[in-house]
Motif scaffolding. Structure first.
Motif, PDB file in Angstrom:
ATOM      1  N   ARG A  33       0.616  -1.092   0.062  1.00 29.60           N
ATOM      2  CA  ARG A  33       0.101  -0.343  -0.059  1.00 29.60           C
ATOM      3  C   ARG A  33       0.827   1.420  -0.281  1.00 29.60           C
ATOM      4  O   ARG A  33       1.987   1.456   0.590  1.00 29.60           O
ATOM      5  N   PRO A  34       0.617   2.295  -1.008  1.00 33.64           N
ATOM      6  CA  PRO A  34       1.656   3.153  -0.906  1.00 33.64           C
ATOM      7  C   PRO A  34       1.105   3.652   0.344  1.00 33.64           C
ATOM      8  O   PRO A  34      -0.023   3.896   0.684  1.00 33.64           O
ATOM      9  N   GLY A  35       2.118   5.131   1.040  1.00 32.26           N
ATOM     10  CA  GLY A  35       1.420   5.989   1.867  1.00 32.26           C
ATOM     11  C   GLY A  35       2.061   7.368   1.109  1.00 32.26           C
ATOM     12  O   GLY A  35       1.990   7.380   0.381  1.00 32.26           O
ATOM     13  N   LYS A  36       2.613   8.562   2.461  1.00 31.70           N
ATOM     14  CA  LYS A  36       2.471   9.700   2.514  1.00 31.70           C
ATOM     15  C   LYS A  36       4.036  10.020   1.461  1.00 31.70           C
ATOM     16  O   LYS A  36       4.488   9.142   2.579  1.00 31.70           O
ATOM     17  N   PRO A  37       4.567  10.166   0.660  1.00 25.11           N
ATOM     18  CA  PRO A  37       5.293  10.760   0.515  1.00 25.11           C
ATOM     19  C   PRO A  37       6.599  11.450   1.340  1.00 25.11           C
ATOM     20  O   PRO A  37       5.684  12.376   2.421  1.00 25.11           O
ATOM     21  N   SER A  38       7.944  11.281   1.199  1.00 23.91           N
ATOM     22  CA  SER A  38       8.310  12.013   2.917  1.00 23.91           C
ATOM     23  C   SER A  38       8.113  13.468   2.233  1.00 23.91           C
ATOM     24  O   SER A  38       8.013  14.631   0.817  1.00 23.91           O
ATOM     25  N   ASP A  39       8.287  14.651   2.805  1.00 25.00           N
ATOM     26  CA  ASP A  39       8.460  16.297   2.058  1.00 25.00           C
ATOM     27  C   ASP A  39       8.890  16.775   2.343  1.00 25.00           C
ATOM     28  O   ASP A  39       9.416  17.528   1.732  1.00 25.00           O
ATOM     29  N   ILE A  40      10.904  16.154   1.932  1.00 22.01           N
ATOM     30  CA  ILE A  40      11.214  16.697   1.289  1.00 22.01           C
ATOM     31  C   ILE A  40      12.083  16.021  -0.188  1.00 22.01           C
ATOM     32  O   ILE A  40      13.185  15.368  -0.333  1.00 22.01           O
ATOM     33  N   TRP A  41      11.130  14.561  -0.761  1.00 24.58           N
ATOM     34  CA  TRP A  41      12.091  13.156  -1.444  1.00 24.58           C
ATOM     35  C   TRP A  41      12.066  14.117  -2.711  1.00 24.58           C
ATOM     36  O   TRP A  41      13.112  13.490  -3.845  1.00 24.58           O
ATOM     37  N   PHE A  42      11.895  15.536  -3.742  1.00 25.32           N
ATOM     38  CA  PHE A  42      12.264  16.099  -4.198  1.00 25.32           C
ATOM     39  C   PHE A  42      14.365  16.724  -4.323  1.00 25.32           C
ATOM     40  O   PHE A  42      14.163  16.644  -4.985  1.00 25.32           O
ATOM     41  N   LYS A  43      14.844  16.786  -2.494  1.00 28.52           N
ATOM     42  CA  LYS A  43      16.131  16.899  -2.766  1.00 28.52           C
ATOM     43  C   LYS A  43      17.152  16.125  -3.053  1.00 28.52           C
ATOM     44  O   LYS A  43      17.638  16.312  -4.003  1.00 28.52           O
ATOM     45  N   PRO A  44      16.388  14.818  -2.864  1.00 24.93           N
ATOM     46  CA  PRO A  44      17.682  13.572  -3.227  1.00 24.93           C
ATOM     47  C   PRO A  44      17.318  13.142  -4.518  1.00 24.93           C
ATOM     48  O   PRO A  44      18.263  13.308  -5.191  1.00 24.93           O
ATOM     49  N   ALA A  45      15.633  13.633  -4.740  1.00 28.04           N
ATOM     50  CA  ALA A  45      15.843  13.709  -6.653  1.00 28.04           C
ATOM     51  C   ALA A  45      16.073  13.970  -7.193  1.00 28.04           C
ATOM     52  O   ALA A  45      16.870  13.831  -7.967  1.00 28.04           O
TER      53      ALA A  45
END
Length: 596
Positions: A33-45
């Motif tokens: 089951r998918p959860g909420k994304p990290s609030d900083i996912w875009f930074k490592p990405a």
């Protein structure tokens, strides 16, 4: 010292009765089951894309894309330390680059000395175990040991000569230097960004507990009246534990550099104090005000300032760093005999070796894929390892289908190959915090494409090898987790209970005037966080004696009652009347015009 001291001894952890070792049911529901994304996912990405694009395009211009694997080892260090303040991030990233370079050096030297697949698998398994243990001991954070193992193991099976080693290590260091610069670049725009995010998480977690606290209070009253507790108490307990953990993490972030040396840090510390108070006295807290403060921490605007800053609070905050400064556990003690990390290290070594040799026995040409699959599974306990195994298999099987679809475009040329790898790296980081299997849908085709920088290969052969190695690595990896027992999990709970009791007694002594209350309160918060982590880890283990669940619950409740008492103390932080009854402020009035 406390009336609960004897209550916490109500289920002795003496010799377990026969049959007390447990075999837990391994779940399937909810694993994918998918959860909420990290609030900083875009930074490592975004960081990993930039850190890889620079050396990849440079090598493309030089016509040496066959060397991408070595620069990638350094570039992928950009995934680390995004939760740390920039001064601490600079040190951590440097250590990550040094650790990656050391891992690559071991792999290159081994590859240059032997071509025996059996020896390479053994070295790869030991290297994976060492990487797992050191990453856990240093708490380097996500993505942990997996990147080290993924790249160093692939390098281990690449043909090598002694004369090539210095040049290849120099490429790794160059890629690491780019990763360090990329990781530190945001400090120029938002120098306190990590601390602001950690504080906002603490405020939101405290607000969530404030919302859950009414049901929690009903359950507590039922318990004291010897009635059946409210069934909603468990979510409230989890909300309280999560809030305490978020507050502890916020203090760690603020004090990572050793002091609240700037006005901005002190302003953030005031908000963390408010989160502490809300957890201790949720009935007097305003969840909307906490959320409003958290929202005010977005961007680069001034830090919100609560209306009720008390006289002398600035002096209190200036002393927080000194209050929290205590004896730190040296690395060697975390790795000493008896450490809870050692059973997981043994699982990793055994599981990786079994996976690698199983792949060799089946005649698969890339046994390091099976080894990396096994290494990726090991979590805090058997249940979480099983969950990761299911996620890994599902993600990899879908990932090879994605590779089959992407390969025709990637084979058009080297530019297309680079574009595909960068896009997949971004996608992996964007999805992996929602659920691990979603991230591996992108990681799998990326790993397959990386093998083609030296020369393009037949997709069918790569897909078959990857599927076989995934299944072999997952099955044997989970089997090793089940067979290599962790009997120390309950011992770790016992130690955590004792540490919590000591911290609670120190806080109670402070309340009685025998010491400082504030440092004792924060030590108690840290002890409660460690106790909850130890209990959660042991709850998913097999082959162990019965857990002291009642003692854990009693220690947690006694600890949180003492925390509440430290906030309500006269002249404390619980409000001007000393009873923890600060009036609620409307969210719209949560902060005044004055800004830090």
């Amino acid at each position: 010292m406390s009336s609960t001291s004897s209550a916490t001894r109500d289920d002795s952890s003496g010799p377990p009765p026969p049959g007390s070792a447990r075999v837990r049911r391994l779940p399937l529901a909810g694993v994918l089951r998918p959860g909420k994304p990290s609030d900083i996912w875009f930074k490592p990405a975004s960081s990993v894309v930039v850190a890889n694009a620079v050396p990849n395009l440079t090598l493309l211009a030089l016509g040496r894309l066959d060397l991408v694997m070595y620069t990638m080892a350094g570039s992928f260090c950009a995934l680390y330390a995004h939760n740390l303040p920039y001064a601490a991030r600079a040190r951590t990233l440097a250590l990550v680059v040094a650790g990656m370079t050391a891992s690559i050096a071991v792999a290159l030297v081994t590859a240059s000395l032997t071509g025996s697949a059996a020896v390479l698998v053994a070295v790869g398994a030991l290297l994976a175990a060492a990487q797992k243990t050191l990453c856990d001991a240093t708490r380097v954070g996500p993505p942990g040991h997996l990147i080290f193992t993924f790249i160093s193991t692939a390098t281990l099976f690449a043909p090598q000569t002694p004369g090539q080693i210095p040049g290849h290590l120099a490429l790794t260091l160059a890629g690491g230097a780019v990763a360090w610069l990329v990781g530190m670049a945001p400090a120029l725009v938002r120098p306190h960004g990590p601390e602001r995010r950690a504080t906002a998480r603490a405020l939101r977690a405290a607000a969530a507990y404030v919302d859950a606290a009414p049901a929690h209070a009903v359950a507590a009253r039922a318990e004291h009246a010897h009635a059946d507790p409210n069934p909603t108490a468990a979510p409230a307990e989890h909300a309280r534990a999560a809030a305490a953990g978020a507050v502890h993490a916020a203090w760690q972030s603020l004090l990572a550099t050793g002091a609240l040396s700037t006005a901005a840090r002190r302003a953030l510390a005031r908000l963390v104090v408010r989160a502490e108070e809300a957890i201790a006295t949720p009935g007097d807290a305003d969840g909307e005000a906490l959320r409003a403060w958290a929202a005010g921490l977005r961007g680069t605007s001034a830090v919100p300032r609560p209306r009720d800053v008390r006289p002398g609070e600035e002096d209190e905050l200036l002393g927080v760093a000194e209050e929290l400064a205590g004896p730190k556990v040296p690395l060697w003690r975390r790795l000493a005999p008896g450490s809870p990390l050692l059973p997981i290290a043994l699982r990793t070594a055994v599981g990786c070796a079994l996976a690698g040799y199983g792949s060799l026995a089946l005649g698969v040409g890339r046994p390091y894929w099976a080894l990396v699959t096994a290494a990726s599974l090991y979590q805090a306990n058997v249940t979480l390892t099983w969950n990761r195994g299911v996620q890994r298999v599902v993600g990899n099987l879908i990932g090879v289908l994605a590779f089959a679809a992407i390969a025709p475009f990637a084979h058009l040329g080297h530019v297309e190959l680079i574009v595909c790898c960068l896009a997949l790296a971004f996608g992996a980081e964007a999805l992996i915090t929602r659920n691990y299997w979603l991230g591996t849908v992108c990681v799998t085709p990326m790993a397959l494409l990386v093998t083609e920088f030296a020369r393009f290969q037949q997709p069918g052969e790569l897909i078959l090898d990857r599927v076989v190695d995934t299944v072999v690595g997952a099955v044997l990896g989970v089997a090793a987790a089940v067979l290599v027992t962790n009997r120390r999990a309950v011992d770790q709970i016992e130690h955590a209970i004792e540490a919590t009791d000591r911290a609670r007694e120190q806080a109670e002594a402070g309340l009685a005037g025998a010491g400082g209350v504030d440092p004792a309160r924060r030590r108690l918060t840290a002890a409660l966080v460690e106790l909850r982590a130890a209990a959660d880890a042991a709850a998913g283990e097999w082959w162990q004696r019965a857990l002291p669940e009642q003692r854990v619950l009693a220690a947690e409740r006694a600890g949180h009652r003492t925390l509440a008492a430290t906030v309500r103390r006269p002249n404390g932080r619980g409000g001007e009347n000393g009873q923890g009854t600060r009036p609620r402020a409307r969210a719209a009035d949560a902060w005044e015009g004055a800004r830090a």
